[in-house]
Motif scaffolding. Structure first.
Motif, mmCIF file in Angstrom:
data_model
loop_
_atom_site.group_PDB
_atom_site.id
_atom_site.type_symbol
_atom_site.label_atom_id
_atom_site.label_comp_id
_atom_site.label_asym_id
_atom_site.label_seq_id
_atom_site.Cartn_x
_atom_site.Cartn_y
_atom_site.Cartn_z
ATOM 1 N N ILE A 597 -50.372 46.741 8.335
ATOM 2 C CA ILE A 597 -50.417 45.298 8.088
ATOM 3 C C ILE A 597 -50.784 44.600 9.394
ATOM 4 N N PRO A 598 -51.825 43.742 9.380
ATOM 5 C CA PRO A 598 -52.338 43.185 10.641
ATOM 6 C C PRO A 598 -51.296 42.416 11.458
ATOM 7 N N TYR A 599 -50.471 41.587 10.791
ATOM 8 C CA TYR A 599 -49.494 40.800 11.555
ATOM 9 C C TYR A 599 -48.088 40.941 10.999
ATOM 10 N N MET A 600 -47.122 41.073 11.922
ATOM 11 C CA MET A 600 -45.713 41.095 11.569
ATOM 12 C C MET A 600 -45.081 39.859 12.195
ATOM 13 N N LEU A 601 -44.417 39.063 11.384
ATOM 14 C CA LEU A 601 -43.862 37.800 11.869
ATOM 15 C C LEU A 601 -42.351 37.934 11.923
#
Length: 643
Positions: A597-601
RNA sequence: GCUGGUGUAGCUCAGUUGGUAGAGCAGCUGAUUUGUAAUCAGCAGGUCGCCGGUUCGAGUCCGGCCCCCAGCUCCA
């Protein structure tokens, strides 16, 4: 005599010296690394004795022809080992190939992996023996005598098929002599690192009606390290295999009950295809295409007109007895005859042309059972199909437009530098496969060649690869194992318009047949997805990623804020999930990272208070805190394809 | 279609000369409220690809079929 070297210097050499002697006189190191030579541009053995002035280049492993010679000799060493261990084995052919070599044998029982170990051990002995590899030539009758004495029927067949004036050469190393054009390396001792990789069946002369031989694949290098690096690269390729990670990442799956070549696209795979399809259809809209939606099946009568019934019946799923009375339907293997009906629905004027029809079209082809492969080769697939009808004077520009569209799609996907171009022509020796006359084929192929040359594409030409109705420009790509497949195809068709009675009324009130271009813009979606997965090892670019970001609350105190953030991003059109499980943040990150997954917030108490989010990228790790607006801007910048 | 390899839990794989099936991960339940790549405990999970045969007894041996993998042939 005078020999001119690569660096421009020339040296004088006495008659009777071999090229290896010449290399030795230049430097001992060069002579040790030397594998073959190029004399006046022609690749030759190092044991060749020049008899006149010439230009000489000594070839080492760094030169493709040098590698080729090494691996070709390695294939002979393998054949020699096989003959020592299995004297009844019959030899077929054993060339060097791109990354190694193979040899085909006719044996009673096919080789298994313990056999390969034995053969490798025997090959090591032959390498240690440092046998010189000597060339000699024979007149045809003596050559036939020799192979008859050796009891090699395949070699007899090969000699008989050589042209009248062919030079028939043999190479001899120790007790082993093989019919071969060469070139070879000077002695077997130079094969420092080799490995036999696999065994498989292969038809004699590539003809499925002929006998199946046992093929052994192997590779050879001059350094152990290079061999190890190659084997490591093969393993890395396997790790990128879409058929493996496409399943692991839940892009697709298969079940025994549905059948071969019929993959099931799971939510993530289906999402990527939807993104691609919308992108393609929108772009085609902008380029003046007219979208159609045509049936998946038709009566056999339609395929009789198109020629599929005569030329493609094996590849079709037919419902009912194909030769019976009454209605017989078949699933469509191509969209052409269906989309043509749109053109045929009314009288067309030259003013209507060009007409460009597109369709996101599902096709069915009954491929032979051994040919299916993951998402690359399947029995049901969806293609960015299209047909253009145009005037002769519009053909070049329309063809150019199709190539431009295809290149636009490849750039968007980041695949543009991974493809090669192939001009696929008919095979004049096999006219049964095609419709139309030799004159028609020659003229349209000449026309297409002129267009291709005008486009300044770097293409290869290939006979016998055309569609049955016309020549093609194929845009080829290699999968992670190096196997080449067609990704995109653009075809010029001068015959189906006539068969279907497609006409336009010209300025002079006469009726004429338009040229038809068959084309895809991104190819078949399943195959394209497979190649994207392999290209990016599953980590698709943001605009294609099925999940673009995941919100990771640290404790359940921030579950509400995390869900709100997900909802906010979703309302903006981004594909975002939230992970509300009672797990540690490290665990959630590990999973998101494995899911590519490209971004983890990351959203904990700190962020809830400050109103920021801690952003982690799959590529760069923790990239620090930012406001949600800043993150949204970042997403926005990356969520368009790079075109 | 052909040649070879393979098929055991959702996944990755063990399973001795034929004697009644196991691990890790995933899942479920509970505890834990956690700060940037794996928290702990418990539980549950199998028509050993399918069908037939040999045998007192088959995951294991034999036959047929199916699926998967590599290659050949073929193709988007």
């Amino acid at each position: 005599m005078q020999i001119t070297l690569k660096d421009g210097n020339s040296i004088s050499v006495e008659a009777g010296k071999t090229l290896l002697d010449v290399a030795e006189s230049i430097s001992g190191g060069l002579a040790r690394a030397a594998l073959a030579a190029r004399v006046d541009g022609k690749v030759t053995d190092l044991l060749y004795k020049p008899d006149a002035d010439c230009a000489l280049e000594i070839l080492t492993f760094d030169d493709p022809d040098g590698r080729h010679a090494l691996r070709h000799t390695a294939s002979h060493v393998m054949a020699q080992a096989v003959k020592r261990l299995y004297p009844t084995a019959k030899l077929a052919i054993g060339p060097a190939i791109e990354d190694g070599f193979y040899y085909d044998f006719d044996v009673e029982t096919p080789f298994s992996s313990p056999d390969l170990e034995k053969i490798e051990a025997e090959m090591s002995r032959i390498v240690k023996e440092k046998l010189p590899v000597e060339r000699f030539e024979l007149p045809r009758d003596e050559a036939l005598d020799l192979v008859a004495k050796q009891g090699e029927p395949y070699k007899t067949e090969l000699i008989n098929d050589l042209p009248e004036d062919a030079v028939i050469s043999f190479y001899k190393q120790g007790e082993f002599t093989d019919l071969c054009a060469g070139p070879h390396i000077p002695d077997t001792g130079r094969i420092k690192a080799f490995k036999l990789l696999s065994t498989t069946g292969a038809y004699w002369r590539g003809d499925s009606t002929k006998k199946v031989l046992c093929r052994i694949y192997g590779t050879a290098f001059t350094k152990k390290d290079d061999l190890n690096a190659y084997i490591e690269a093969l393993e890395e390729a396997r790790r990128r295999d879409h058929n493996r990670i496409g399943r692991e990442l839940e892009f697709f799956t298969t079940t025994d009950y549905i059948g071969q070549g019929l993959p099931i696209l799971m939510p993530k795979g289906a999402k990527v295809l939807q993104i691609l399809q919308r992108f393609v259809e929108d772009e085609e809209d902008r380029r003046g295409y007219l979208l159609t939606k045509t049936p998946f099946m038709a009566k056999r009568d339609l395929y009789k007109i198109s020629g599929h019934w005569q030329h493609y019946r094996e590849g079709m799923f037919i419902m009912g007895d194909p030769d019976g009375e009454g209605e017989v339907f078949a699933l469509r293997p191509m969209t052409c005859p269906f989309q043509f009906q749109v053109y045929l629905s009314k009288t067309r004027s030259y003013r209507d042309l060009p007409m460009r029809f597109n369709e996101t079209s599902t096709l069915f082809r009954n491929e032979a059972s051994g040919e299916m492969h993951g998402l690359i080769r399947v029995r049901q697939f969806t293609i960015s199909e299209g047909h253009l009808a145009c005037l002769p004077e519009q053909l070049e520009e329309e063809f150019r437009g199709c190539v431009d569209l295809a290149m636009y799609m490849l750039r968007a996907c980041g695949l543009d530098s991974d493809v090669s171009f192939r001009f696929s022509k008919w095979d004049p020796a096999n006219t049964d496969k095609y419709i139309g006359s030799a004159e028609q084929w020659d003229s349209v192929q000449a026309l297409m060649k002129q267009i291709l040359d005008g486009l300044e594409l770097d293409y290869t030409e290939s006979e016998g690869e055309a569609a049955f109705y016309g020549p093609k420009l194929d845009i080829q790509i290699r999968n992670v194992f190096g196997k080449e497949d067609t990704l995109i195809t653009i075809q010029v068709d001068f015959q189906l318009a006539e068969r279907f009675g497609m006409e336009y009324v010209d300025r002079d009130n006469s009726k004429k047949h338009p040229y038809i271009i068959h084309r895809t813009s991104i190819g078949c979606y399943e195959r394209t997805l497979a190649l994207l997965i392999e290209k990016y090892a599953g980590a698709l670019p943001l605009w294609l990623a099925p999940v673009q970001a995941v919100v990771l609350p640290i404790t359940d105190r921030t579950h509400g804020a995390a869900s709100d953030l997900r909802d906010r991003l979703r309302r903006l059109g981004y594909r975002v999930d939230v992970d509300l499980r009672s797990e540690k943040i490290g665990y959630k990150i590990r999973e998101a990272q494995n899911q590519k997954i490209p971004y983890m917030l990351v959203l904990g108490d700190k962020e809830a208070e400050s109103g920021e989010i801690a952003v982690r990228s799959r590529a760069d790790g923790d990239i620090g805190s930012m406001t949600v607006d800043e993150f949204i801007q970042k997403l926005g910048e990356q969520s368009r394809p790079p075109v």
